[in-house]
Structures are given as structure tokens and as C-alpha cells.
Design a protein around this motif. Structure first.
Motif, PDB file in Angstrom:
ATOM      1  N   HIS A   1       0.634  -1.176  -0.127  1.00  0.00           N
ATOM      2  CA  HIS A   1      -0.001   0.006   0.086  1.00  0.00           C
ATOM      3  C   HIS A   1       0.913   1.331  -0.021  1.00  0.00           C
ATOM      4  CE1 HIS A   1      -3.847  -2.139   0.172  1.00  0.00           C
ATOM      5  NE2 HIS A   1      -3.247  -2.922   1.282  1.00  0.00           N
TER       6      HIS A   1
ATOM      7  N   PHE B   1      -9.706  -9.246   1.941  1.00  0.00           N
ATOM      8  CA  PHE B   1      -9.413  -7.854   1.908  1.00  0.00           C
ATOM      9  C   PHE B   1      -7.971  -7.537   2.069  1.00  0.00           C
ATOM     10  CE2 PHE B   1     -13.996  -7.117   3.310  1.00  0.00           C
ATOM     11  CZ  PHE B   1     -14.627  -6.603   2.123  1.00  0.00           C
ATOM     12  N   ARG B   2      -6.982  -8.646   2.589  1.00  0.00           N
ATOM     13  CA  ARG B   2      -5.840  -8.333   2.355  1.00  0.00           C
ATOM     14  C   ARG B   2      -5.044  -8.753   1.370  1.00  0.00           C
ATOM     15  NH1 ARG B   2      -1.882  -9.447   7.734  1.00  0.00           N
ATOM     16  NH2 ARG B   2      -3.503  -8.276   8.905  1.00  0.00           N
TER      17      ARG B   2
ATOM     18  N   ASP C   1      -5.451  -5.968  -4.767  1.00  0.00           N
ATOM     19  CA  ASP C   1      -6.643  -5.177  -5.346  1.00  0.00           C
ATOM     20  C   ASP C   1      -7.453  -4.786  -4.355  1.00  0.00           C
ATOM     21  OD1 ASP C   1      -7.246  -7.832  -4.681  1.00  0.00           O
ATOM     22  OD2 ASP C   1      -8.471  -7.977  -6.534  1.00  0.00           O
ATOM     23  N   GLN C   2      -7.334  -4.919  -3.313  1.00  0.00           N
ATOM     24  CA  GLN C   2      -8.261  -4.282  -2.192  1.00  0.00           C
ATOM     25  C   GLN C   2      -7.842  -3.045  -1.629  1.00  0.00           C
ATOM     26  OE1 GLN C   2     -11.292  -5.608  -1.723  1.00  0.00           O
ATOM     27  NE2 GLN C   2     -10.681  -7.112  -3.340  1.00  0.00           N
ATOM     28  N   GLY C   3      -8.761  -2.011  -1.377  1.00  0.00           N
ATOM     29  CA  GLY C   3      -8.426  -0.506  -1.032  1.00  0.00           C
ATOM     30  C   GLY C   3      -7.877  -0.715   0.639  1.00  0.00           C
ATOM     31  N   ILE C   4      -7.056   0.161   1.059  1.00  0.00           N
ATOM     32  CA  ILE C   4      -6.610   0.198   2.551  1.00  0.00           C
ATOM     33  C   ILE C   4      -7.618   0.499   3.543  1.00  0.00           C
ATOM     34  CG2 ILE C   4      -6.332   2.544   2.434  1.00  0.00           C
ATOM     35  CD1 ILE C   4      -3.975   0.165   4.268  1.00  0.00           C
ATOM     36  N   GLY C   5      -9.018   0.978   3.140  1.00  0.00           N
ATOM     37  CA  GLY C   5      -9.950   1.308   3.997  1.00  0.00           C
ATOM     38  C   GLY C   5     -10.708  -0.014   4.403  1.00  0.00           C
ATOM     39  N   TYR C   6     -10.796  -1.069   3.776  1.00  0.00           N
ATOM     40  CA  TYR C   6     -11.239  -2.335   3.905  1.00  0.00           C
ATOM     41  C   TYR C   6     -10.136  -3.197   5.006  1.00  0.00           C
ATOM     42  CZ  TYR C   6     -14.515  -1.991   0.025  1.00  0.00           C
ATOM     43  OH  TYR C   6     -15.407  -1.462  -0.629  1.00  0.00           O
TER      44      TYR C   6
END
Length: 589
Positions: free
Chosen positions: A379, A435-436, A439-444
Motif C-alpha cells: 500500500h 480484503f488483505r 487489489d483491495q483498498g486500505i479502507g477495508y
């Protein structure tokens, strides 16, 4: 230890408590011919000297001294000691990856942590014996270890010195925090104890924000050694006020006749023999060596040319298993006094809470051990922002812990709270499987951390309450040490599993993403600094991100599965009514 003055007549008539069980939770007994109120004005008789001393303190100190001990305006206090400990740990955590990276041995961060966790956890039980025999105020030995470890880390020039310093560090700081935990248990009623313990963790809410920024400042200015050296000076000074309160009230108890020191009558060698068996030195060495030698190969195997077939790895596993077998046999047939209070483990509430602590730590350290590296490499977060995200657990668990403590004090019981909190914990860890990923956002990722923080913080308070409610005052130190041992073993197992998964997935994934670049891949595997040199979008950084994604998938699945048996461990607890249990004497919080 004998009693004179106003306690002399009573001391010959009072007998207090035996071994703990789930129904023996009070020190207040009805003794024929003795005024019950008078019993409350002297320390208990059939307990060890350290317990007598702290009861004498609570019987003699004033309300202002009690307030001073916990915190009074800007004065030094337990709160401030925990503040400094948490601040140092935040800085140490954020710098540790750069220390090992500076030696091009980033994956060995987990290896040094395994040794430190095992030794730091095992040493709590002899520390419990020490504070019971000698007294709560006498923790200068762990304070000395803290200073030595910080000086060693500040001056280390190789990973071996740093690893040794880590062991001393966790033995010292865990020991100091443990002694303060025992002191808080000694000086608080059971109905308020969850609130007192949660109060002690509130400094983490503040240091979570300033710790990462301080670590980054050290790294960019004076260098990481001063991040350790500074606290070698601060830590001893900050403990002086609480030591003063304890020592001064012990002297007051001697002056008022509640306590009088007796000479043991033993020679130097008799003393050495007495403490050798009392602290179970052989058992301590066997169990420490057993766990360390058995768990270390999981993180060291990939450094050997033959991997698991290496002679060193096989030897460590075999010797480790033999040491653990020898420990069991020694404790059963040869030890005069085991440092593990096995009789306490016969209580369902105690063994359930201890197993819960171990499995929670196994799960936590499976997913947490590489989380810091993942946030920076995947990230692209700065040291400061990485520290903030990593420490959501500290902030959330400490904040929510206070709320749970208020609920426990209001309801007067706590058994059913951890069931719902465990569901929240499993939800948070389970969602990380999806979520880890890169392609997943840091918010998740942050959302999952919040769920885990609220669940985990509640479970830790409840498990500590379960073991303390299941024992009389004289066994509280052993109870806290016992749950500390299980937690540390869980931490070491979790780090070993994490290291095994990481070292067997990350390098192979890196080789698939960057084929034919063995030298470069070895450099990227061994150093976080090397990973961050390549910008987002470059082939090298893309390969690193892919490798982290592969490793995180396996890590989060394993962490979720480990939590499932915890429902059973909570189910065996007794539903204690903490408002009705009387455990300590004198003026307490």
C-alpha cells in the motif's frame, strides 16, 4: 515473617486459605473466637512474605498515597510507567524491521521474536515466585535487564547481538509490566479490577499516534540506535515514584508492628540450594530450550541449503522434543517444587482462560508478523502511516477495553460477554482473507482491524478476570504469570507458523513473478528497504506485491481456523459474580 504489635495476638489464631479452586475465591474466613473485623486489619498469615508485604501496604497507606500510586495530576505513577513502556515498545516495533534490514536479514525479525517470546513468557513464573517470596517492590532485577537490553540494541553491530538484546528486552519489560499488573491486582477489588487493568492500557491510545512519528524522527535524524538509547536513561527514572510509595509503606508497616523481618538462618550455600529448587532452575531451562529449539526451525529452514533435510534443523527439532519430554518427566518425578502451578490448571475456568489466551495469540501473530512489511510494500504507506494502521488494534482494544470494564463492573459478571466478542474477532480475521489482497483498498484493511481490535481487547480483559476470580489473593501472581506463559507460548507458535508460511510462499511467488533473477529476488526477500527502493508500477515492486498477496492469503486462512476452538474454552468458565467476591484487604481501588 511474623506479626507483632497490634497483630500479634491475632496472628497465632488465624489460618487463611489453601490451594485455589473455583469455589475458593475469598480470603475472608469465619474463625471461631476471632473478631472478623480484626482479621481484616492484619495481613493474612498462611501466605508468602511478598503477599504479606503488599497486604501490609494496603492496610497502612492513605487515600492520597493510593491516588499517587495510580496517578495524581502530573505526578509520576503507574499510568506514567505504562506510558513510557508503551512509548518505547511502539518505537522499538517500528524500528525493528529497519534494524534487521540493515543486516539484510529481514525475515529473522520473526526468529528473534520467537526466542524472546518464549523466554519472556517462561520467566514470568519465576518472577511470580520472586514477588511472592521477596515482595512486589523488589523488581530492580527486571529494571536492570531493561536497561541492559536497550543499551545492547543501541550499540549492536550484528544480528546476533540484536537477537540477544531482544531476549533481555522482553524478559525485562514483560517482567516490569507483569509486576505492575500484580500490584494492581493486589490493590483493587475484584469488581473494579477490569476497570483498573483497562486504565493501565490507556497510554497505548496516545503512544500509538506519537510512537511511529517518533520512530521515523529517530530514523531520519540521529539514527535508530538512539531510539533505544534514549529509553535506557528515561526508564529507570520513571519508576522511582511507584517504588517510593511501595517501600515507604512497607517501612511504615514495620514501624506499626504489622511486619517484622526474620533472618532465615541459612548460610550462603544453603540459600543458593534453597532458591535453586524454589525457582525450579532445571525445569525452567528445559522448557525454555524445548520450545525454542522446536519452534525456531520453522523460520530458519529456508536459510539452510538443504532446507528441512539440513542436519542442524533436524537436530534442533529432535533436541527440542527431547527437552520437552525431559521437562515433563523431571517435573513429575524429580522436581521438589515446580515453577508451573499445575494444581491451578485443574480448575476449568483457569485452563479455559489459559487456552483462550494461547489460541488468541497464535491467531494474532500468524497474521500480524508480516503486516507491517505488507502495508509499506503493497500500500506504499510511510513509516508514520504504517504505524497508525498497525496500531489500530492497540487503540481500539484499549478504548473498547474501558467500555467492557464498565459493563463488567455494572453487571457484576462477565462470562457471556466474550462469546459475542469472539464472534466479532472471527468476523474481522475472516474478512482479511478477502480484503488483505493487493487489489483491495486500505479502507477495508482498516475495517477488519477495527473489528479485531474490539473483539480482541474484550477477550483479553475477560480471560484475565476469569483466572483472577478463580483464585484467592495469594495465588493471583501465579495466575497472571500462568496466563502470561500461555500467551507467550501462543505468540511464539503463531510467529513460527507465520514464518513457516511466509518463508515457503513469498520466495517461490517472487521467483514466479521474476524468473531468472535469483540474486535480485534474494535481496528483495531479505530487506524491506530493498523492496521500497523500487517505485510502484515497476516490475520488481509488482513482483513483491504479488508475493505478499500470496503469503497473506495462506496466513489469514490459518489465523481464522485457529480461533474456532475458542468457543469451547470460554464455555467451560464459571459464571463468577465479581460484586460478591472479596479477595483483598485494606484500602484498595
Amino acid at each position: 515473617m511474623k506479626f507483632f504489635g497490634r497483630g500479634k495476638a491475632l496472628a497465632t489464631e488465624v489460618a487463611v486459605g489453601g490451594p485455589s479452586d473455583s469455589d475458593n475465591t475469598t480470603e475472608k474466613h469465619d474463625t471461631p473466637g476471632v473478631d472478623a473485623d480484626a482479621l481484616e486489619r492484619i495481613p493474612s498469615q498462611n501466605v508468602q512474605d511478598g503477599v504479606k508485604k503488599v497486604e501490609a501496604v494496603t492496610l497502612t497507606w492513605t487515600r492520597n498515597q493510593l491516588i499517587l500510586a495510580y496517578g495524581w495530576q502530573e505526578l509520576h505513577s503507574i499510568f506514567l510507567v505504562f506510558f513510557v513502556i508503551s512509548m518505547q515498545q511502539q518505537i522499538q516495533f517500528n524500528l525493528s524491521y529497519y534494524v534487521t534490514s540493515s543486516f539484510a536479514l529481514l525475515p529473522l525479525t520473526g526468529t528473534t521474536s520467537i526466542v524472546a517470546a518464549i523466554v519472556g513468557g517462561v520467566i514470568k513464573l519465576p518472577t511470580a515466585k520472586f514477588v511472592d517470596l521477596i515482595g512486589r517492590a523488589d523488581f530492580s532485577h527486571v529494571l536492570t535487564l531493561c536497561r541492559v537490553s536497550l543499551i545492547m540494541m543501541a550499540s549492536c553491530r550484528n544480528v546476533e547481538t540484536y537477537a540477544a538484546a531482544q531476549v533481555f528486552y522482553w524478559v525485562g519489560f514483560n517482567g516490569m509490566a507483569y509486576v505492575l499488573d500484580v500490584f494492581m491486582a493486589d490493590t483493587s477489588s475484584l469488581k473494579n479490577r477490569a476497570l483498573v487493568f483497562s486504565f493501565a492500557t490507556t497510554p497505548y491510545i496516545v503512544t500509538t499516534f506519537i510512537g511511529p512519528r517518533a520512530a521515523q524522527s529517530f530514523l531520519e535524524t540521529s539514527g535508530w540506535p538512539w531510539g533505544f538509547g534514549t529509553f535506557a536513561i528515561i526508564t529507570p527514572v520513571i519508576t522511582l515514584p511507584i517504588l517510593f510509595v511501595l517501600y515507604s509503606n512497607q517501612r511504615k508497616a514495620f514501624r506499626e508492628g504489622l511486619l517484622v523481618k526474620e533472618e532465615s538462618g541459612r548460610t550462603f550455600w544453603q540459600n543458593a540450594n534453597f532458591f535453586f529448587w524454589e525457582f525450579d532452575v532445571v525445569g525452567l531451562l528445559l522448557v525454555s530450550a524445548g520450545f525454542v529449539l522446536f519452534l525456531l526451525p520453522f523460520s530458519l529452514a529456508t536459510y539452510q541449503s538443504k532446507g528441512w533435510a539440513s542436519g542442524m534443523i533436524i537436530a534442533m527439532l529432535v533436541i527440542g522434543i527431547l527437552c520437552l519430554i525431559a521437562f515433563v518427566l523431571y517435573e513429575k518425578f524429580l522436581s521438589k517444587r515446580s515453577f508451573i502451578p499445575f494444581y491451578l490448571l485443574k480448575t476449568p475456568s483457569v485452563i479455559g482462560a489459559c487456552l483462550l489466551a494461547m489460541f488468541l495469540f497464535v491467531s494474532f501473530y500468524i497474521w500480524d508478523s508480516t503486516f507491517y512489511n505488507y502495508l509499506q510494500a503493497v500500500h506504499n504507506l510511510s513509516i508514520t502511516n504504517t504505524g497508525y494502521v498497525v496500531n489500530i488494534y492497540s487503540i481500539g482494544s484499549c478504548f473498547w477495553g474501558v467500555i467492557i470494564a464498565v459493563i463488567i463492573r455494572t453487571l457484576g459478571r462477565f462470562k457471556w460477554l466474550p462469546i459475542s466478542m469472539l464472534c466479532l474477532e472471527i468476523l474481522g480475521v475472516g474478512l482479511m482473507i478477502h480484503f488483505r489482497q493487493p487489489d483491495q483498498g486500505i479502507g477495508y484493511v482498516i475495517m477488519c482491524q477495527i473489528f479485531i481490535a474490539f473483539g480482541g481487547g474484550s477477550l483479553i480483559i475477560c480471560e484475565e478476570m476469569a483466572v483472577m476470580a478463580a483464585a484467592p489473593h495469594e495465588n493471583v501472581a501465579s495466575m497472571l504469570a500462568l496466563i502470561g506463559l500461555f500467551s507467550s507460548v501462543g505468540q511464539a507458535i503463531g510467529q513460527a507458523i507465520s514464518a513457516a508460511i511466509y518463508t515457503n510462499t513469498f520466495p517461490s511467488a517472487l521467483d514466479r513473478a521474476l524468473p531468472g533473477n535469483a540474486t535480485l529476488n534474494a535481496e528483495l526477500y531479505g530487506s524491506l528497504t530493498a523492496q521500497l527502493l523500487y517505485p510502484i508500477g515497476s516490475p520488481e515492486r509488482t513482483a513483491v506485491i504479488y508475493a505478499y498477496g500470496q503469503a497473506q492469503w495462506y496466513l489469514t486462512i490459518a489465523a481464522t481456523v485457529v480461533l474456532v476452538p475458542c468457543f469451547i474454552f470460554i464455555g467451560v468458565w464459571k459464571d463468577f459474580k465479581v460484586k460478591e467476591l472479596r479477595q483483598v484487604k485494606g484500602r484498595v481501588a
